[in-house]
Motif scaffolding. Structure first.
Motif, PDB file in Angstrom:
ATOM      1  N   UNK A  95      39.352  34.268  43.621  1.00  0.00           N
ATOM      2  CA  UNK A  95      38.608  34.676  42.183  1.00  0.00           C
ATOM      3  C   UNK A  95      38.068  36.295  42.158  1.00  0.00           C
ATOM      4  N   UNK A  96      39.039  37.146  42.972  1.00  0.00           N
ATOM      5  CA  UNK A  96      38.285  38.605  43.033  1.00  0.00           C
ATOM      6  C   UNK A  96      38.357  39.172  41.583  1.00  0.00           C
ATOM      7  N   UNK A  97      37.488  39.761  41.142  1.00  0.00           N
ATOM      8  CA  UNK A  97      37.392  40.595  39.853  1.00  0.00           C
ATOM      9  C   UNK A  97      36.645  41.960  40.274  1.00  0.00           C
ATOM     10  N   UNK A  98      36.863  42.611  39.328  1.00  0.00           N
ATOM     11  CA  UNK A  98      36.209  44.268  39.353  1.00  0.00           C
ATOM     12  C   UNK A  98      34.574  43.760  39.543  1.00  0.00           C
ATOM     13  N   UNK A  99      34.173  42.832  38.796  1.00  0.00           N
ATOM     14  CA  UNK A  99      32.543  42.492  38.999  1.00  0.00           C
ATOM     15  C   UNK A  99      32.402  42.120  40.477  1.00  0.00           C
ATOM     16  N   UNK A 100      33.259  41.087  40.923  1.00  0.00           N
ATOM     17  CA  UNK A 100      32.829  40.638  42.231  1.00  0.00           C
ATOM     18  C   UNK A 100      33.002  41.725  43.478  1.00  0.00           C
ATOM     19  N   UNK A 101      33.825  42.513  43.373  1.00  0.00           N
ATOM     20  CA  UNK A 101      34.314  43.553  44.091  1.00  0.00           C
ATOM     21  C   UNK A 101      32.960  44.438  44.049  1.00  0.00           C
ATOM     22  N   UNK A 102      32.497  44.920  42.886  1.00  0.00           N
ATOM     23  CA  UNK A 102      31.326  45.467  42.646  1.00  0.00           C
ATOM     24  C   UNK A 102      30.143  44.800  43.520  1.00  0.00           C
ATOM     25  N   UNK A 103      29.822  43.436  43.213  1.00  0.00           N
ATOM     26  CA  UNK A 103      28.743  42.799  44.137  1.00  0.00           C
ATOM     27  C   UNK A 103      28.809  42.850  45.547  1.00  0.00           C
ATOM     28  N   UNK A 104      30.008  42.693  45.861  1.00  0.00           N
ATOM     29  CA  UNK A 104      30.101  42.925  47.426  1.00  0.00           C
ATOM     30  C   UNK A 104      30.085  44.087  48.186  1.00  0.00           C
ATOM     31  N   UNK A 105      30.284  45.225  47.206  1.00  0.00           N
ATOM     32  CA  UNK A 105      29.947  46.452  47.668  1.00  0.00           C
ATOM     33  C   UNK A 105      28.808  46.955  47.487  1.00  0.00           C
ATOM     34  N   UNK A 106      28.006  46.230  46.848  1.00  0.00           N
ATOM     35  CA  UNK A 106      26.601  46.706  46.391  1.00  0.00           C
ATOM     36  C   UNK A 106      26.327  48.029  45.270  1.00  0.00           C
ATOM     37  N   UNK A 107      27.629  47.895  44.438  1.00  0.00           N
ATOM     38  CA  UNK A 107      27.496  49.005  43.351  1.00  0.00           C
ATOM     39  C   UNK A 107      27.651  48.223  42.155  1.00  0.00           C
ATOM     40  N   UNK A 129      34.687  50.560  37.330  1.00  0.00           N
ATOM     41  CA  UNK A 129      35.637  50.740  36.402  1.00  0.00           C
ATOM     42  C   UNK A 129      35.916  52.163  36.606  1.00  0.00           C
ATOM     43  N   UNK A 130      35.083  53.184  36.825  1.00  0.00           N
ATOM     44  CA  UNK A 130      35.580  54.550  37.138  1.00  0.00           C
ATOM     45  C   UNK A 130      36.430  54.745  38.242  1.00  0.00           C
ATOM     46  N   UNK A 131      36.124  53.881  39.071  1.00  0.00           N
ATOM     47  CA  UNK A 131      37.208  54.006  40.553  1.00  0.00           C
ATOM     48  C   UNK A 131      38.452  53.309  39.968  1.00  0.00           C
ATOM     49  N   UNK A 132      38.682  52.502  39.185  1.00  0.00           N
ATOM     50  CA  UNK A 132      40.044  52.045  38.723  1.00  0.00           C
ATOM     51  C   UNK A 132      40.564  52.795  37.759  1.00  0.00           C
TER      52      UNK A 132
END
Length: 157
Positions: free
Chosen positions: A63-75, A81-84
């Motif tokens: 279930x990885x999403x940009x939002x989940x990646x952000x949460x797990x990284x603490x950003x 979205x800028x990174x992508x």
């Protein structure tokens, strides 16, 4: 029809006001910056594509999403979205966090051996080789040690 004409006139008036404002265009500086950062832009794009592909590949698995990646990284999700989009200048710390969360390698850091064996045929050599810092392993093979001092590590080799 009158509404369309009014919109066109308004847009035209905005363009005229922009030109008449006296504001100096920065297009030349922006073009120079893009040219100077061309190598980084290409590399950043490749990293961004790799991250996006990995997010899409993992979506069905965990279930990885940009939002989940952000949460797990603490950003923030906006930062991801800028990174992508390749618009963010990534630090090694950020790259490391992305690699950890996604379980991938984005950048490989080569390891360097401090010594190596080089086969040498001295009878056919057209130039003199220094044997300083070398150890004879066999008749035609010498091992050369890299005894260069490194300020970064404070050691030799």
């Amino acid at each position: 029809m009158k509404k369309l004409k009014a919109e066109i006139m308004e847009k035209s008036q905005d363009k005229i006001n922009k030109i008449a404002s006296g504001k100096v265009s920065t297009w030349k500086e922006e073009a120079t910056e893009r040219r100077n950062n061309n190598d980084w832009t290409k590399r950043s794009f490749k990293i961004a594509v790799r991250i996006l592909r990995e997010i899409r590949a993992q979506k069905t698995l965990n279930g990885m999403t940009q939002r989940k990646l952000a949460e797990e990284m603490g950003v923030s999700p906006q930062y991801i979205n800028k990174v992508i989009k390749g618009k963010e200048n990534l630090t090694l710390e950020t790259i490391s966090k992305i690699e950890t969360v996604l379980g991938i390698k984005l950048i490989e850091i080569p390891s360097f051996e401090t010594s190596q064996a080089i086969p040498v045929n001295f009878s056919e050599s057209k130039f003199a080789l220094s044997r300083t810092g070398s150890i004879s392993i066999s008749e035609n093979v010498w091992s050369y040690s890299n005894d260069i001092y490194s300020d970064a590590t404070g050691t030799y080799g």
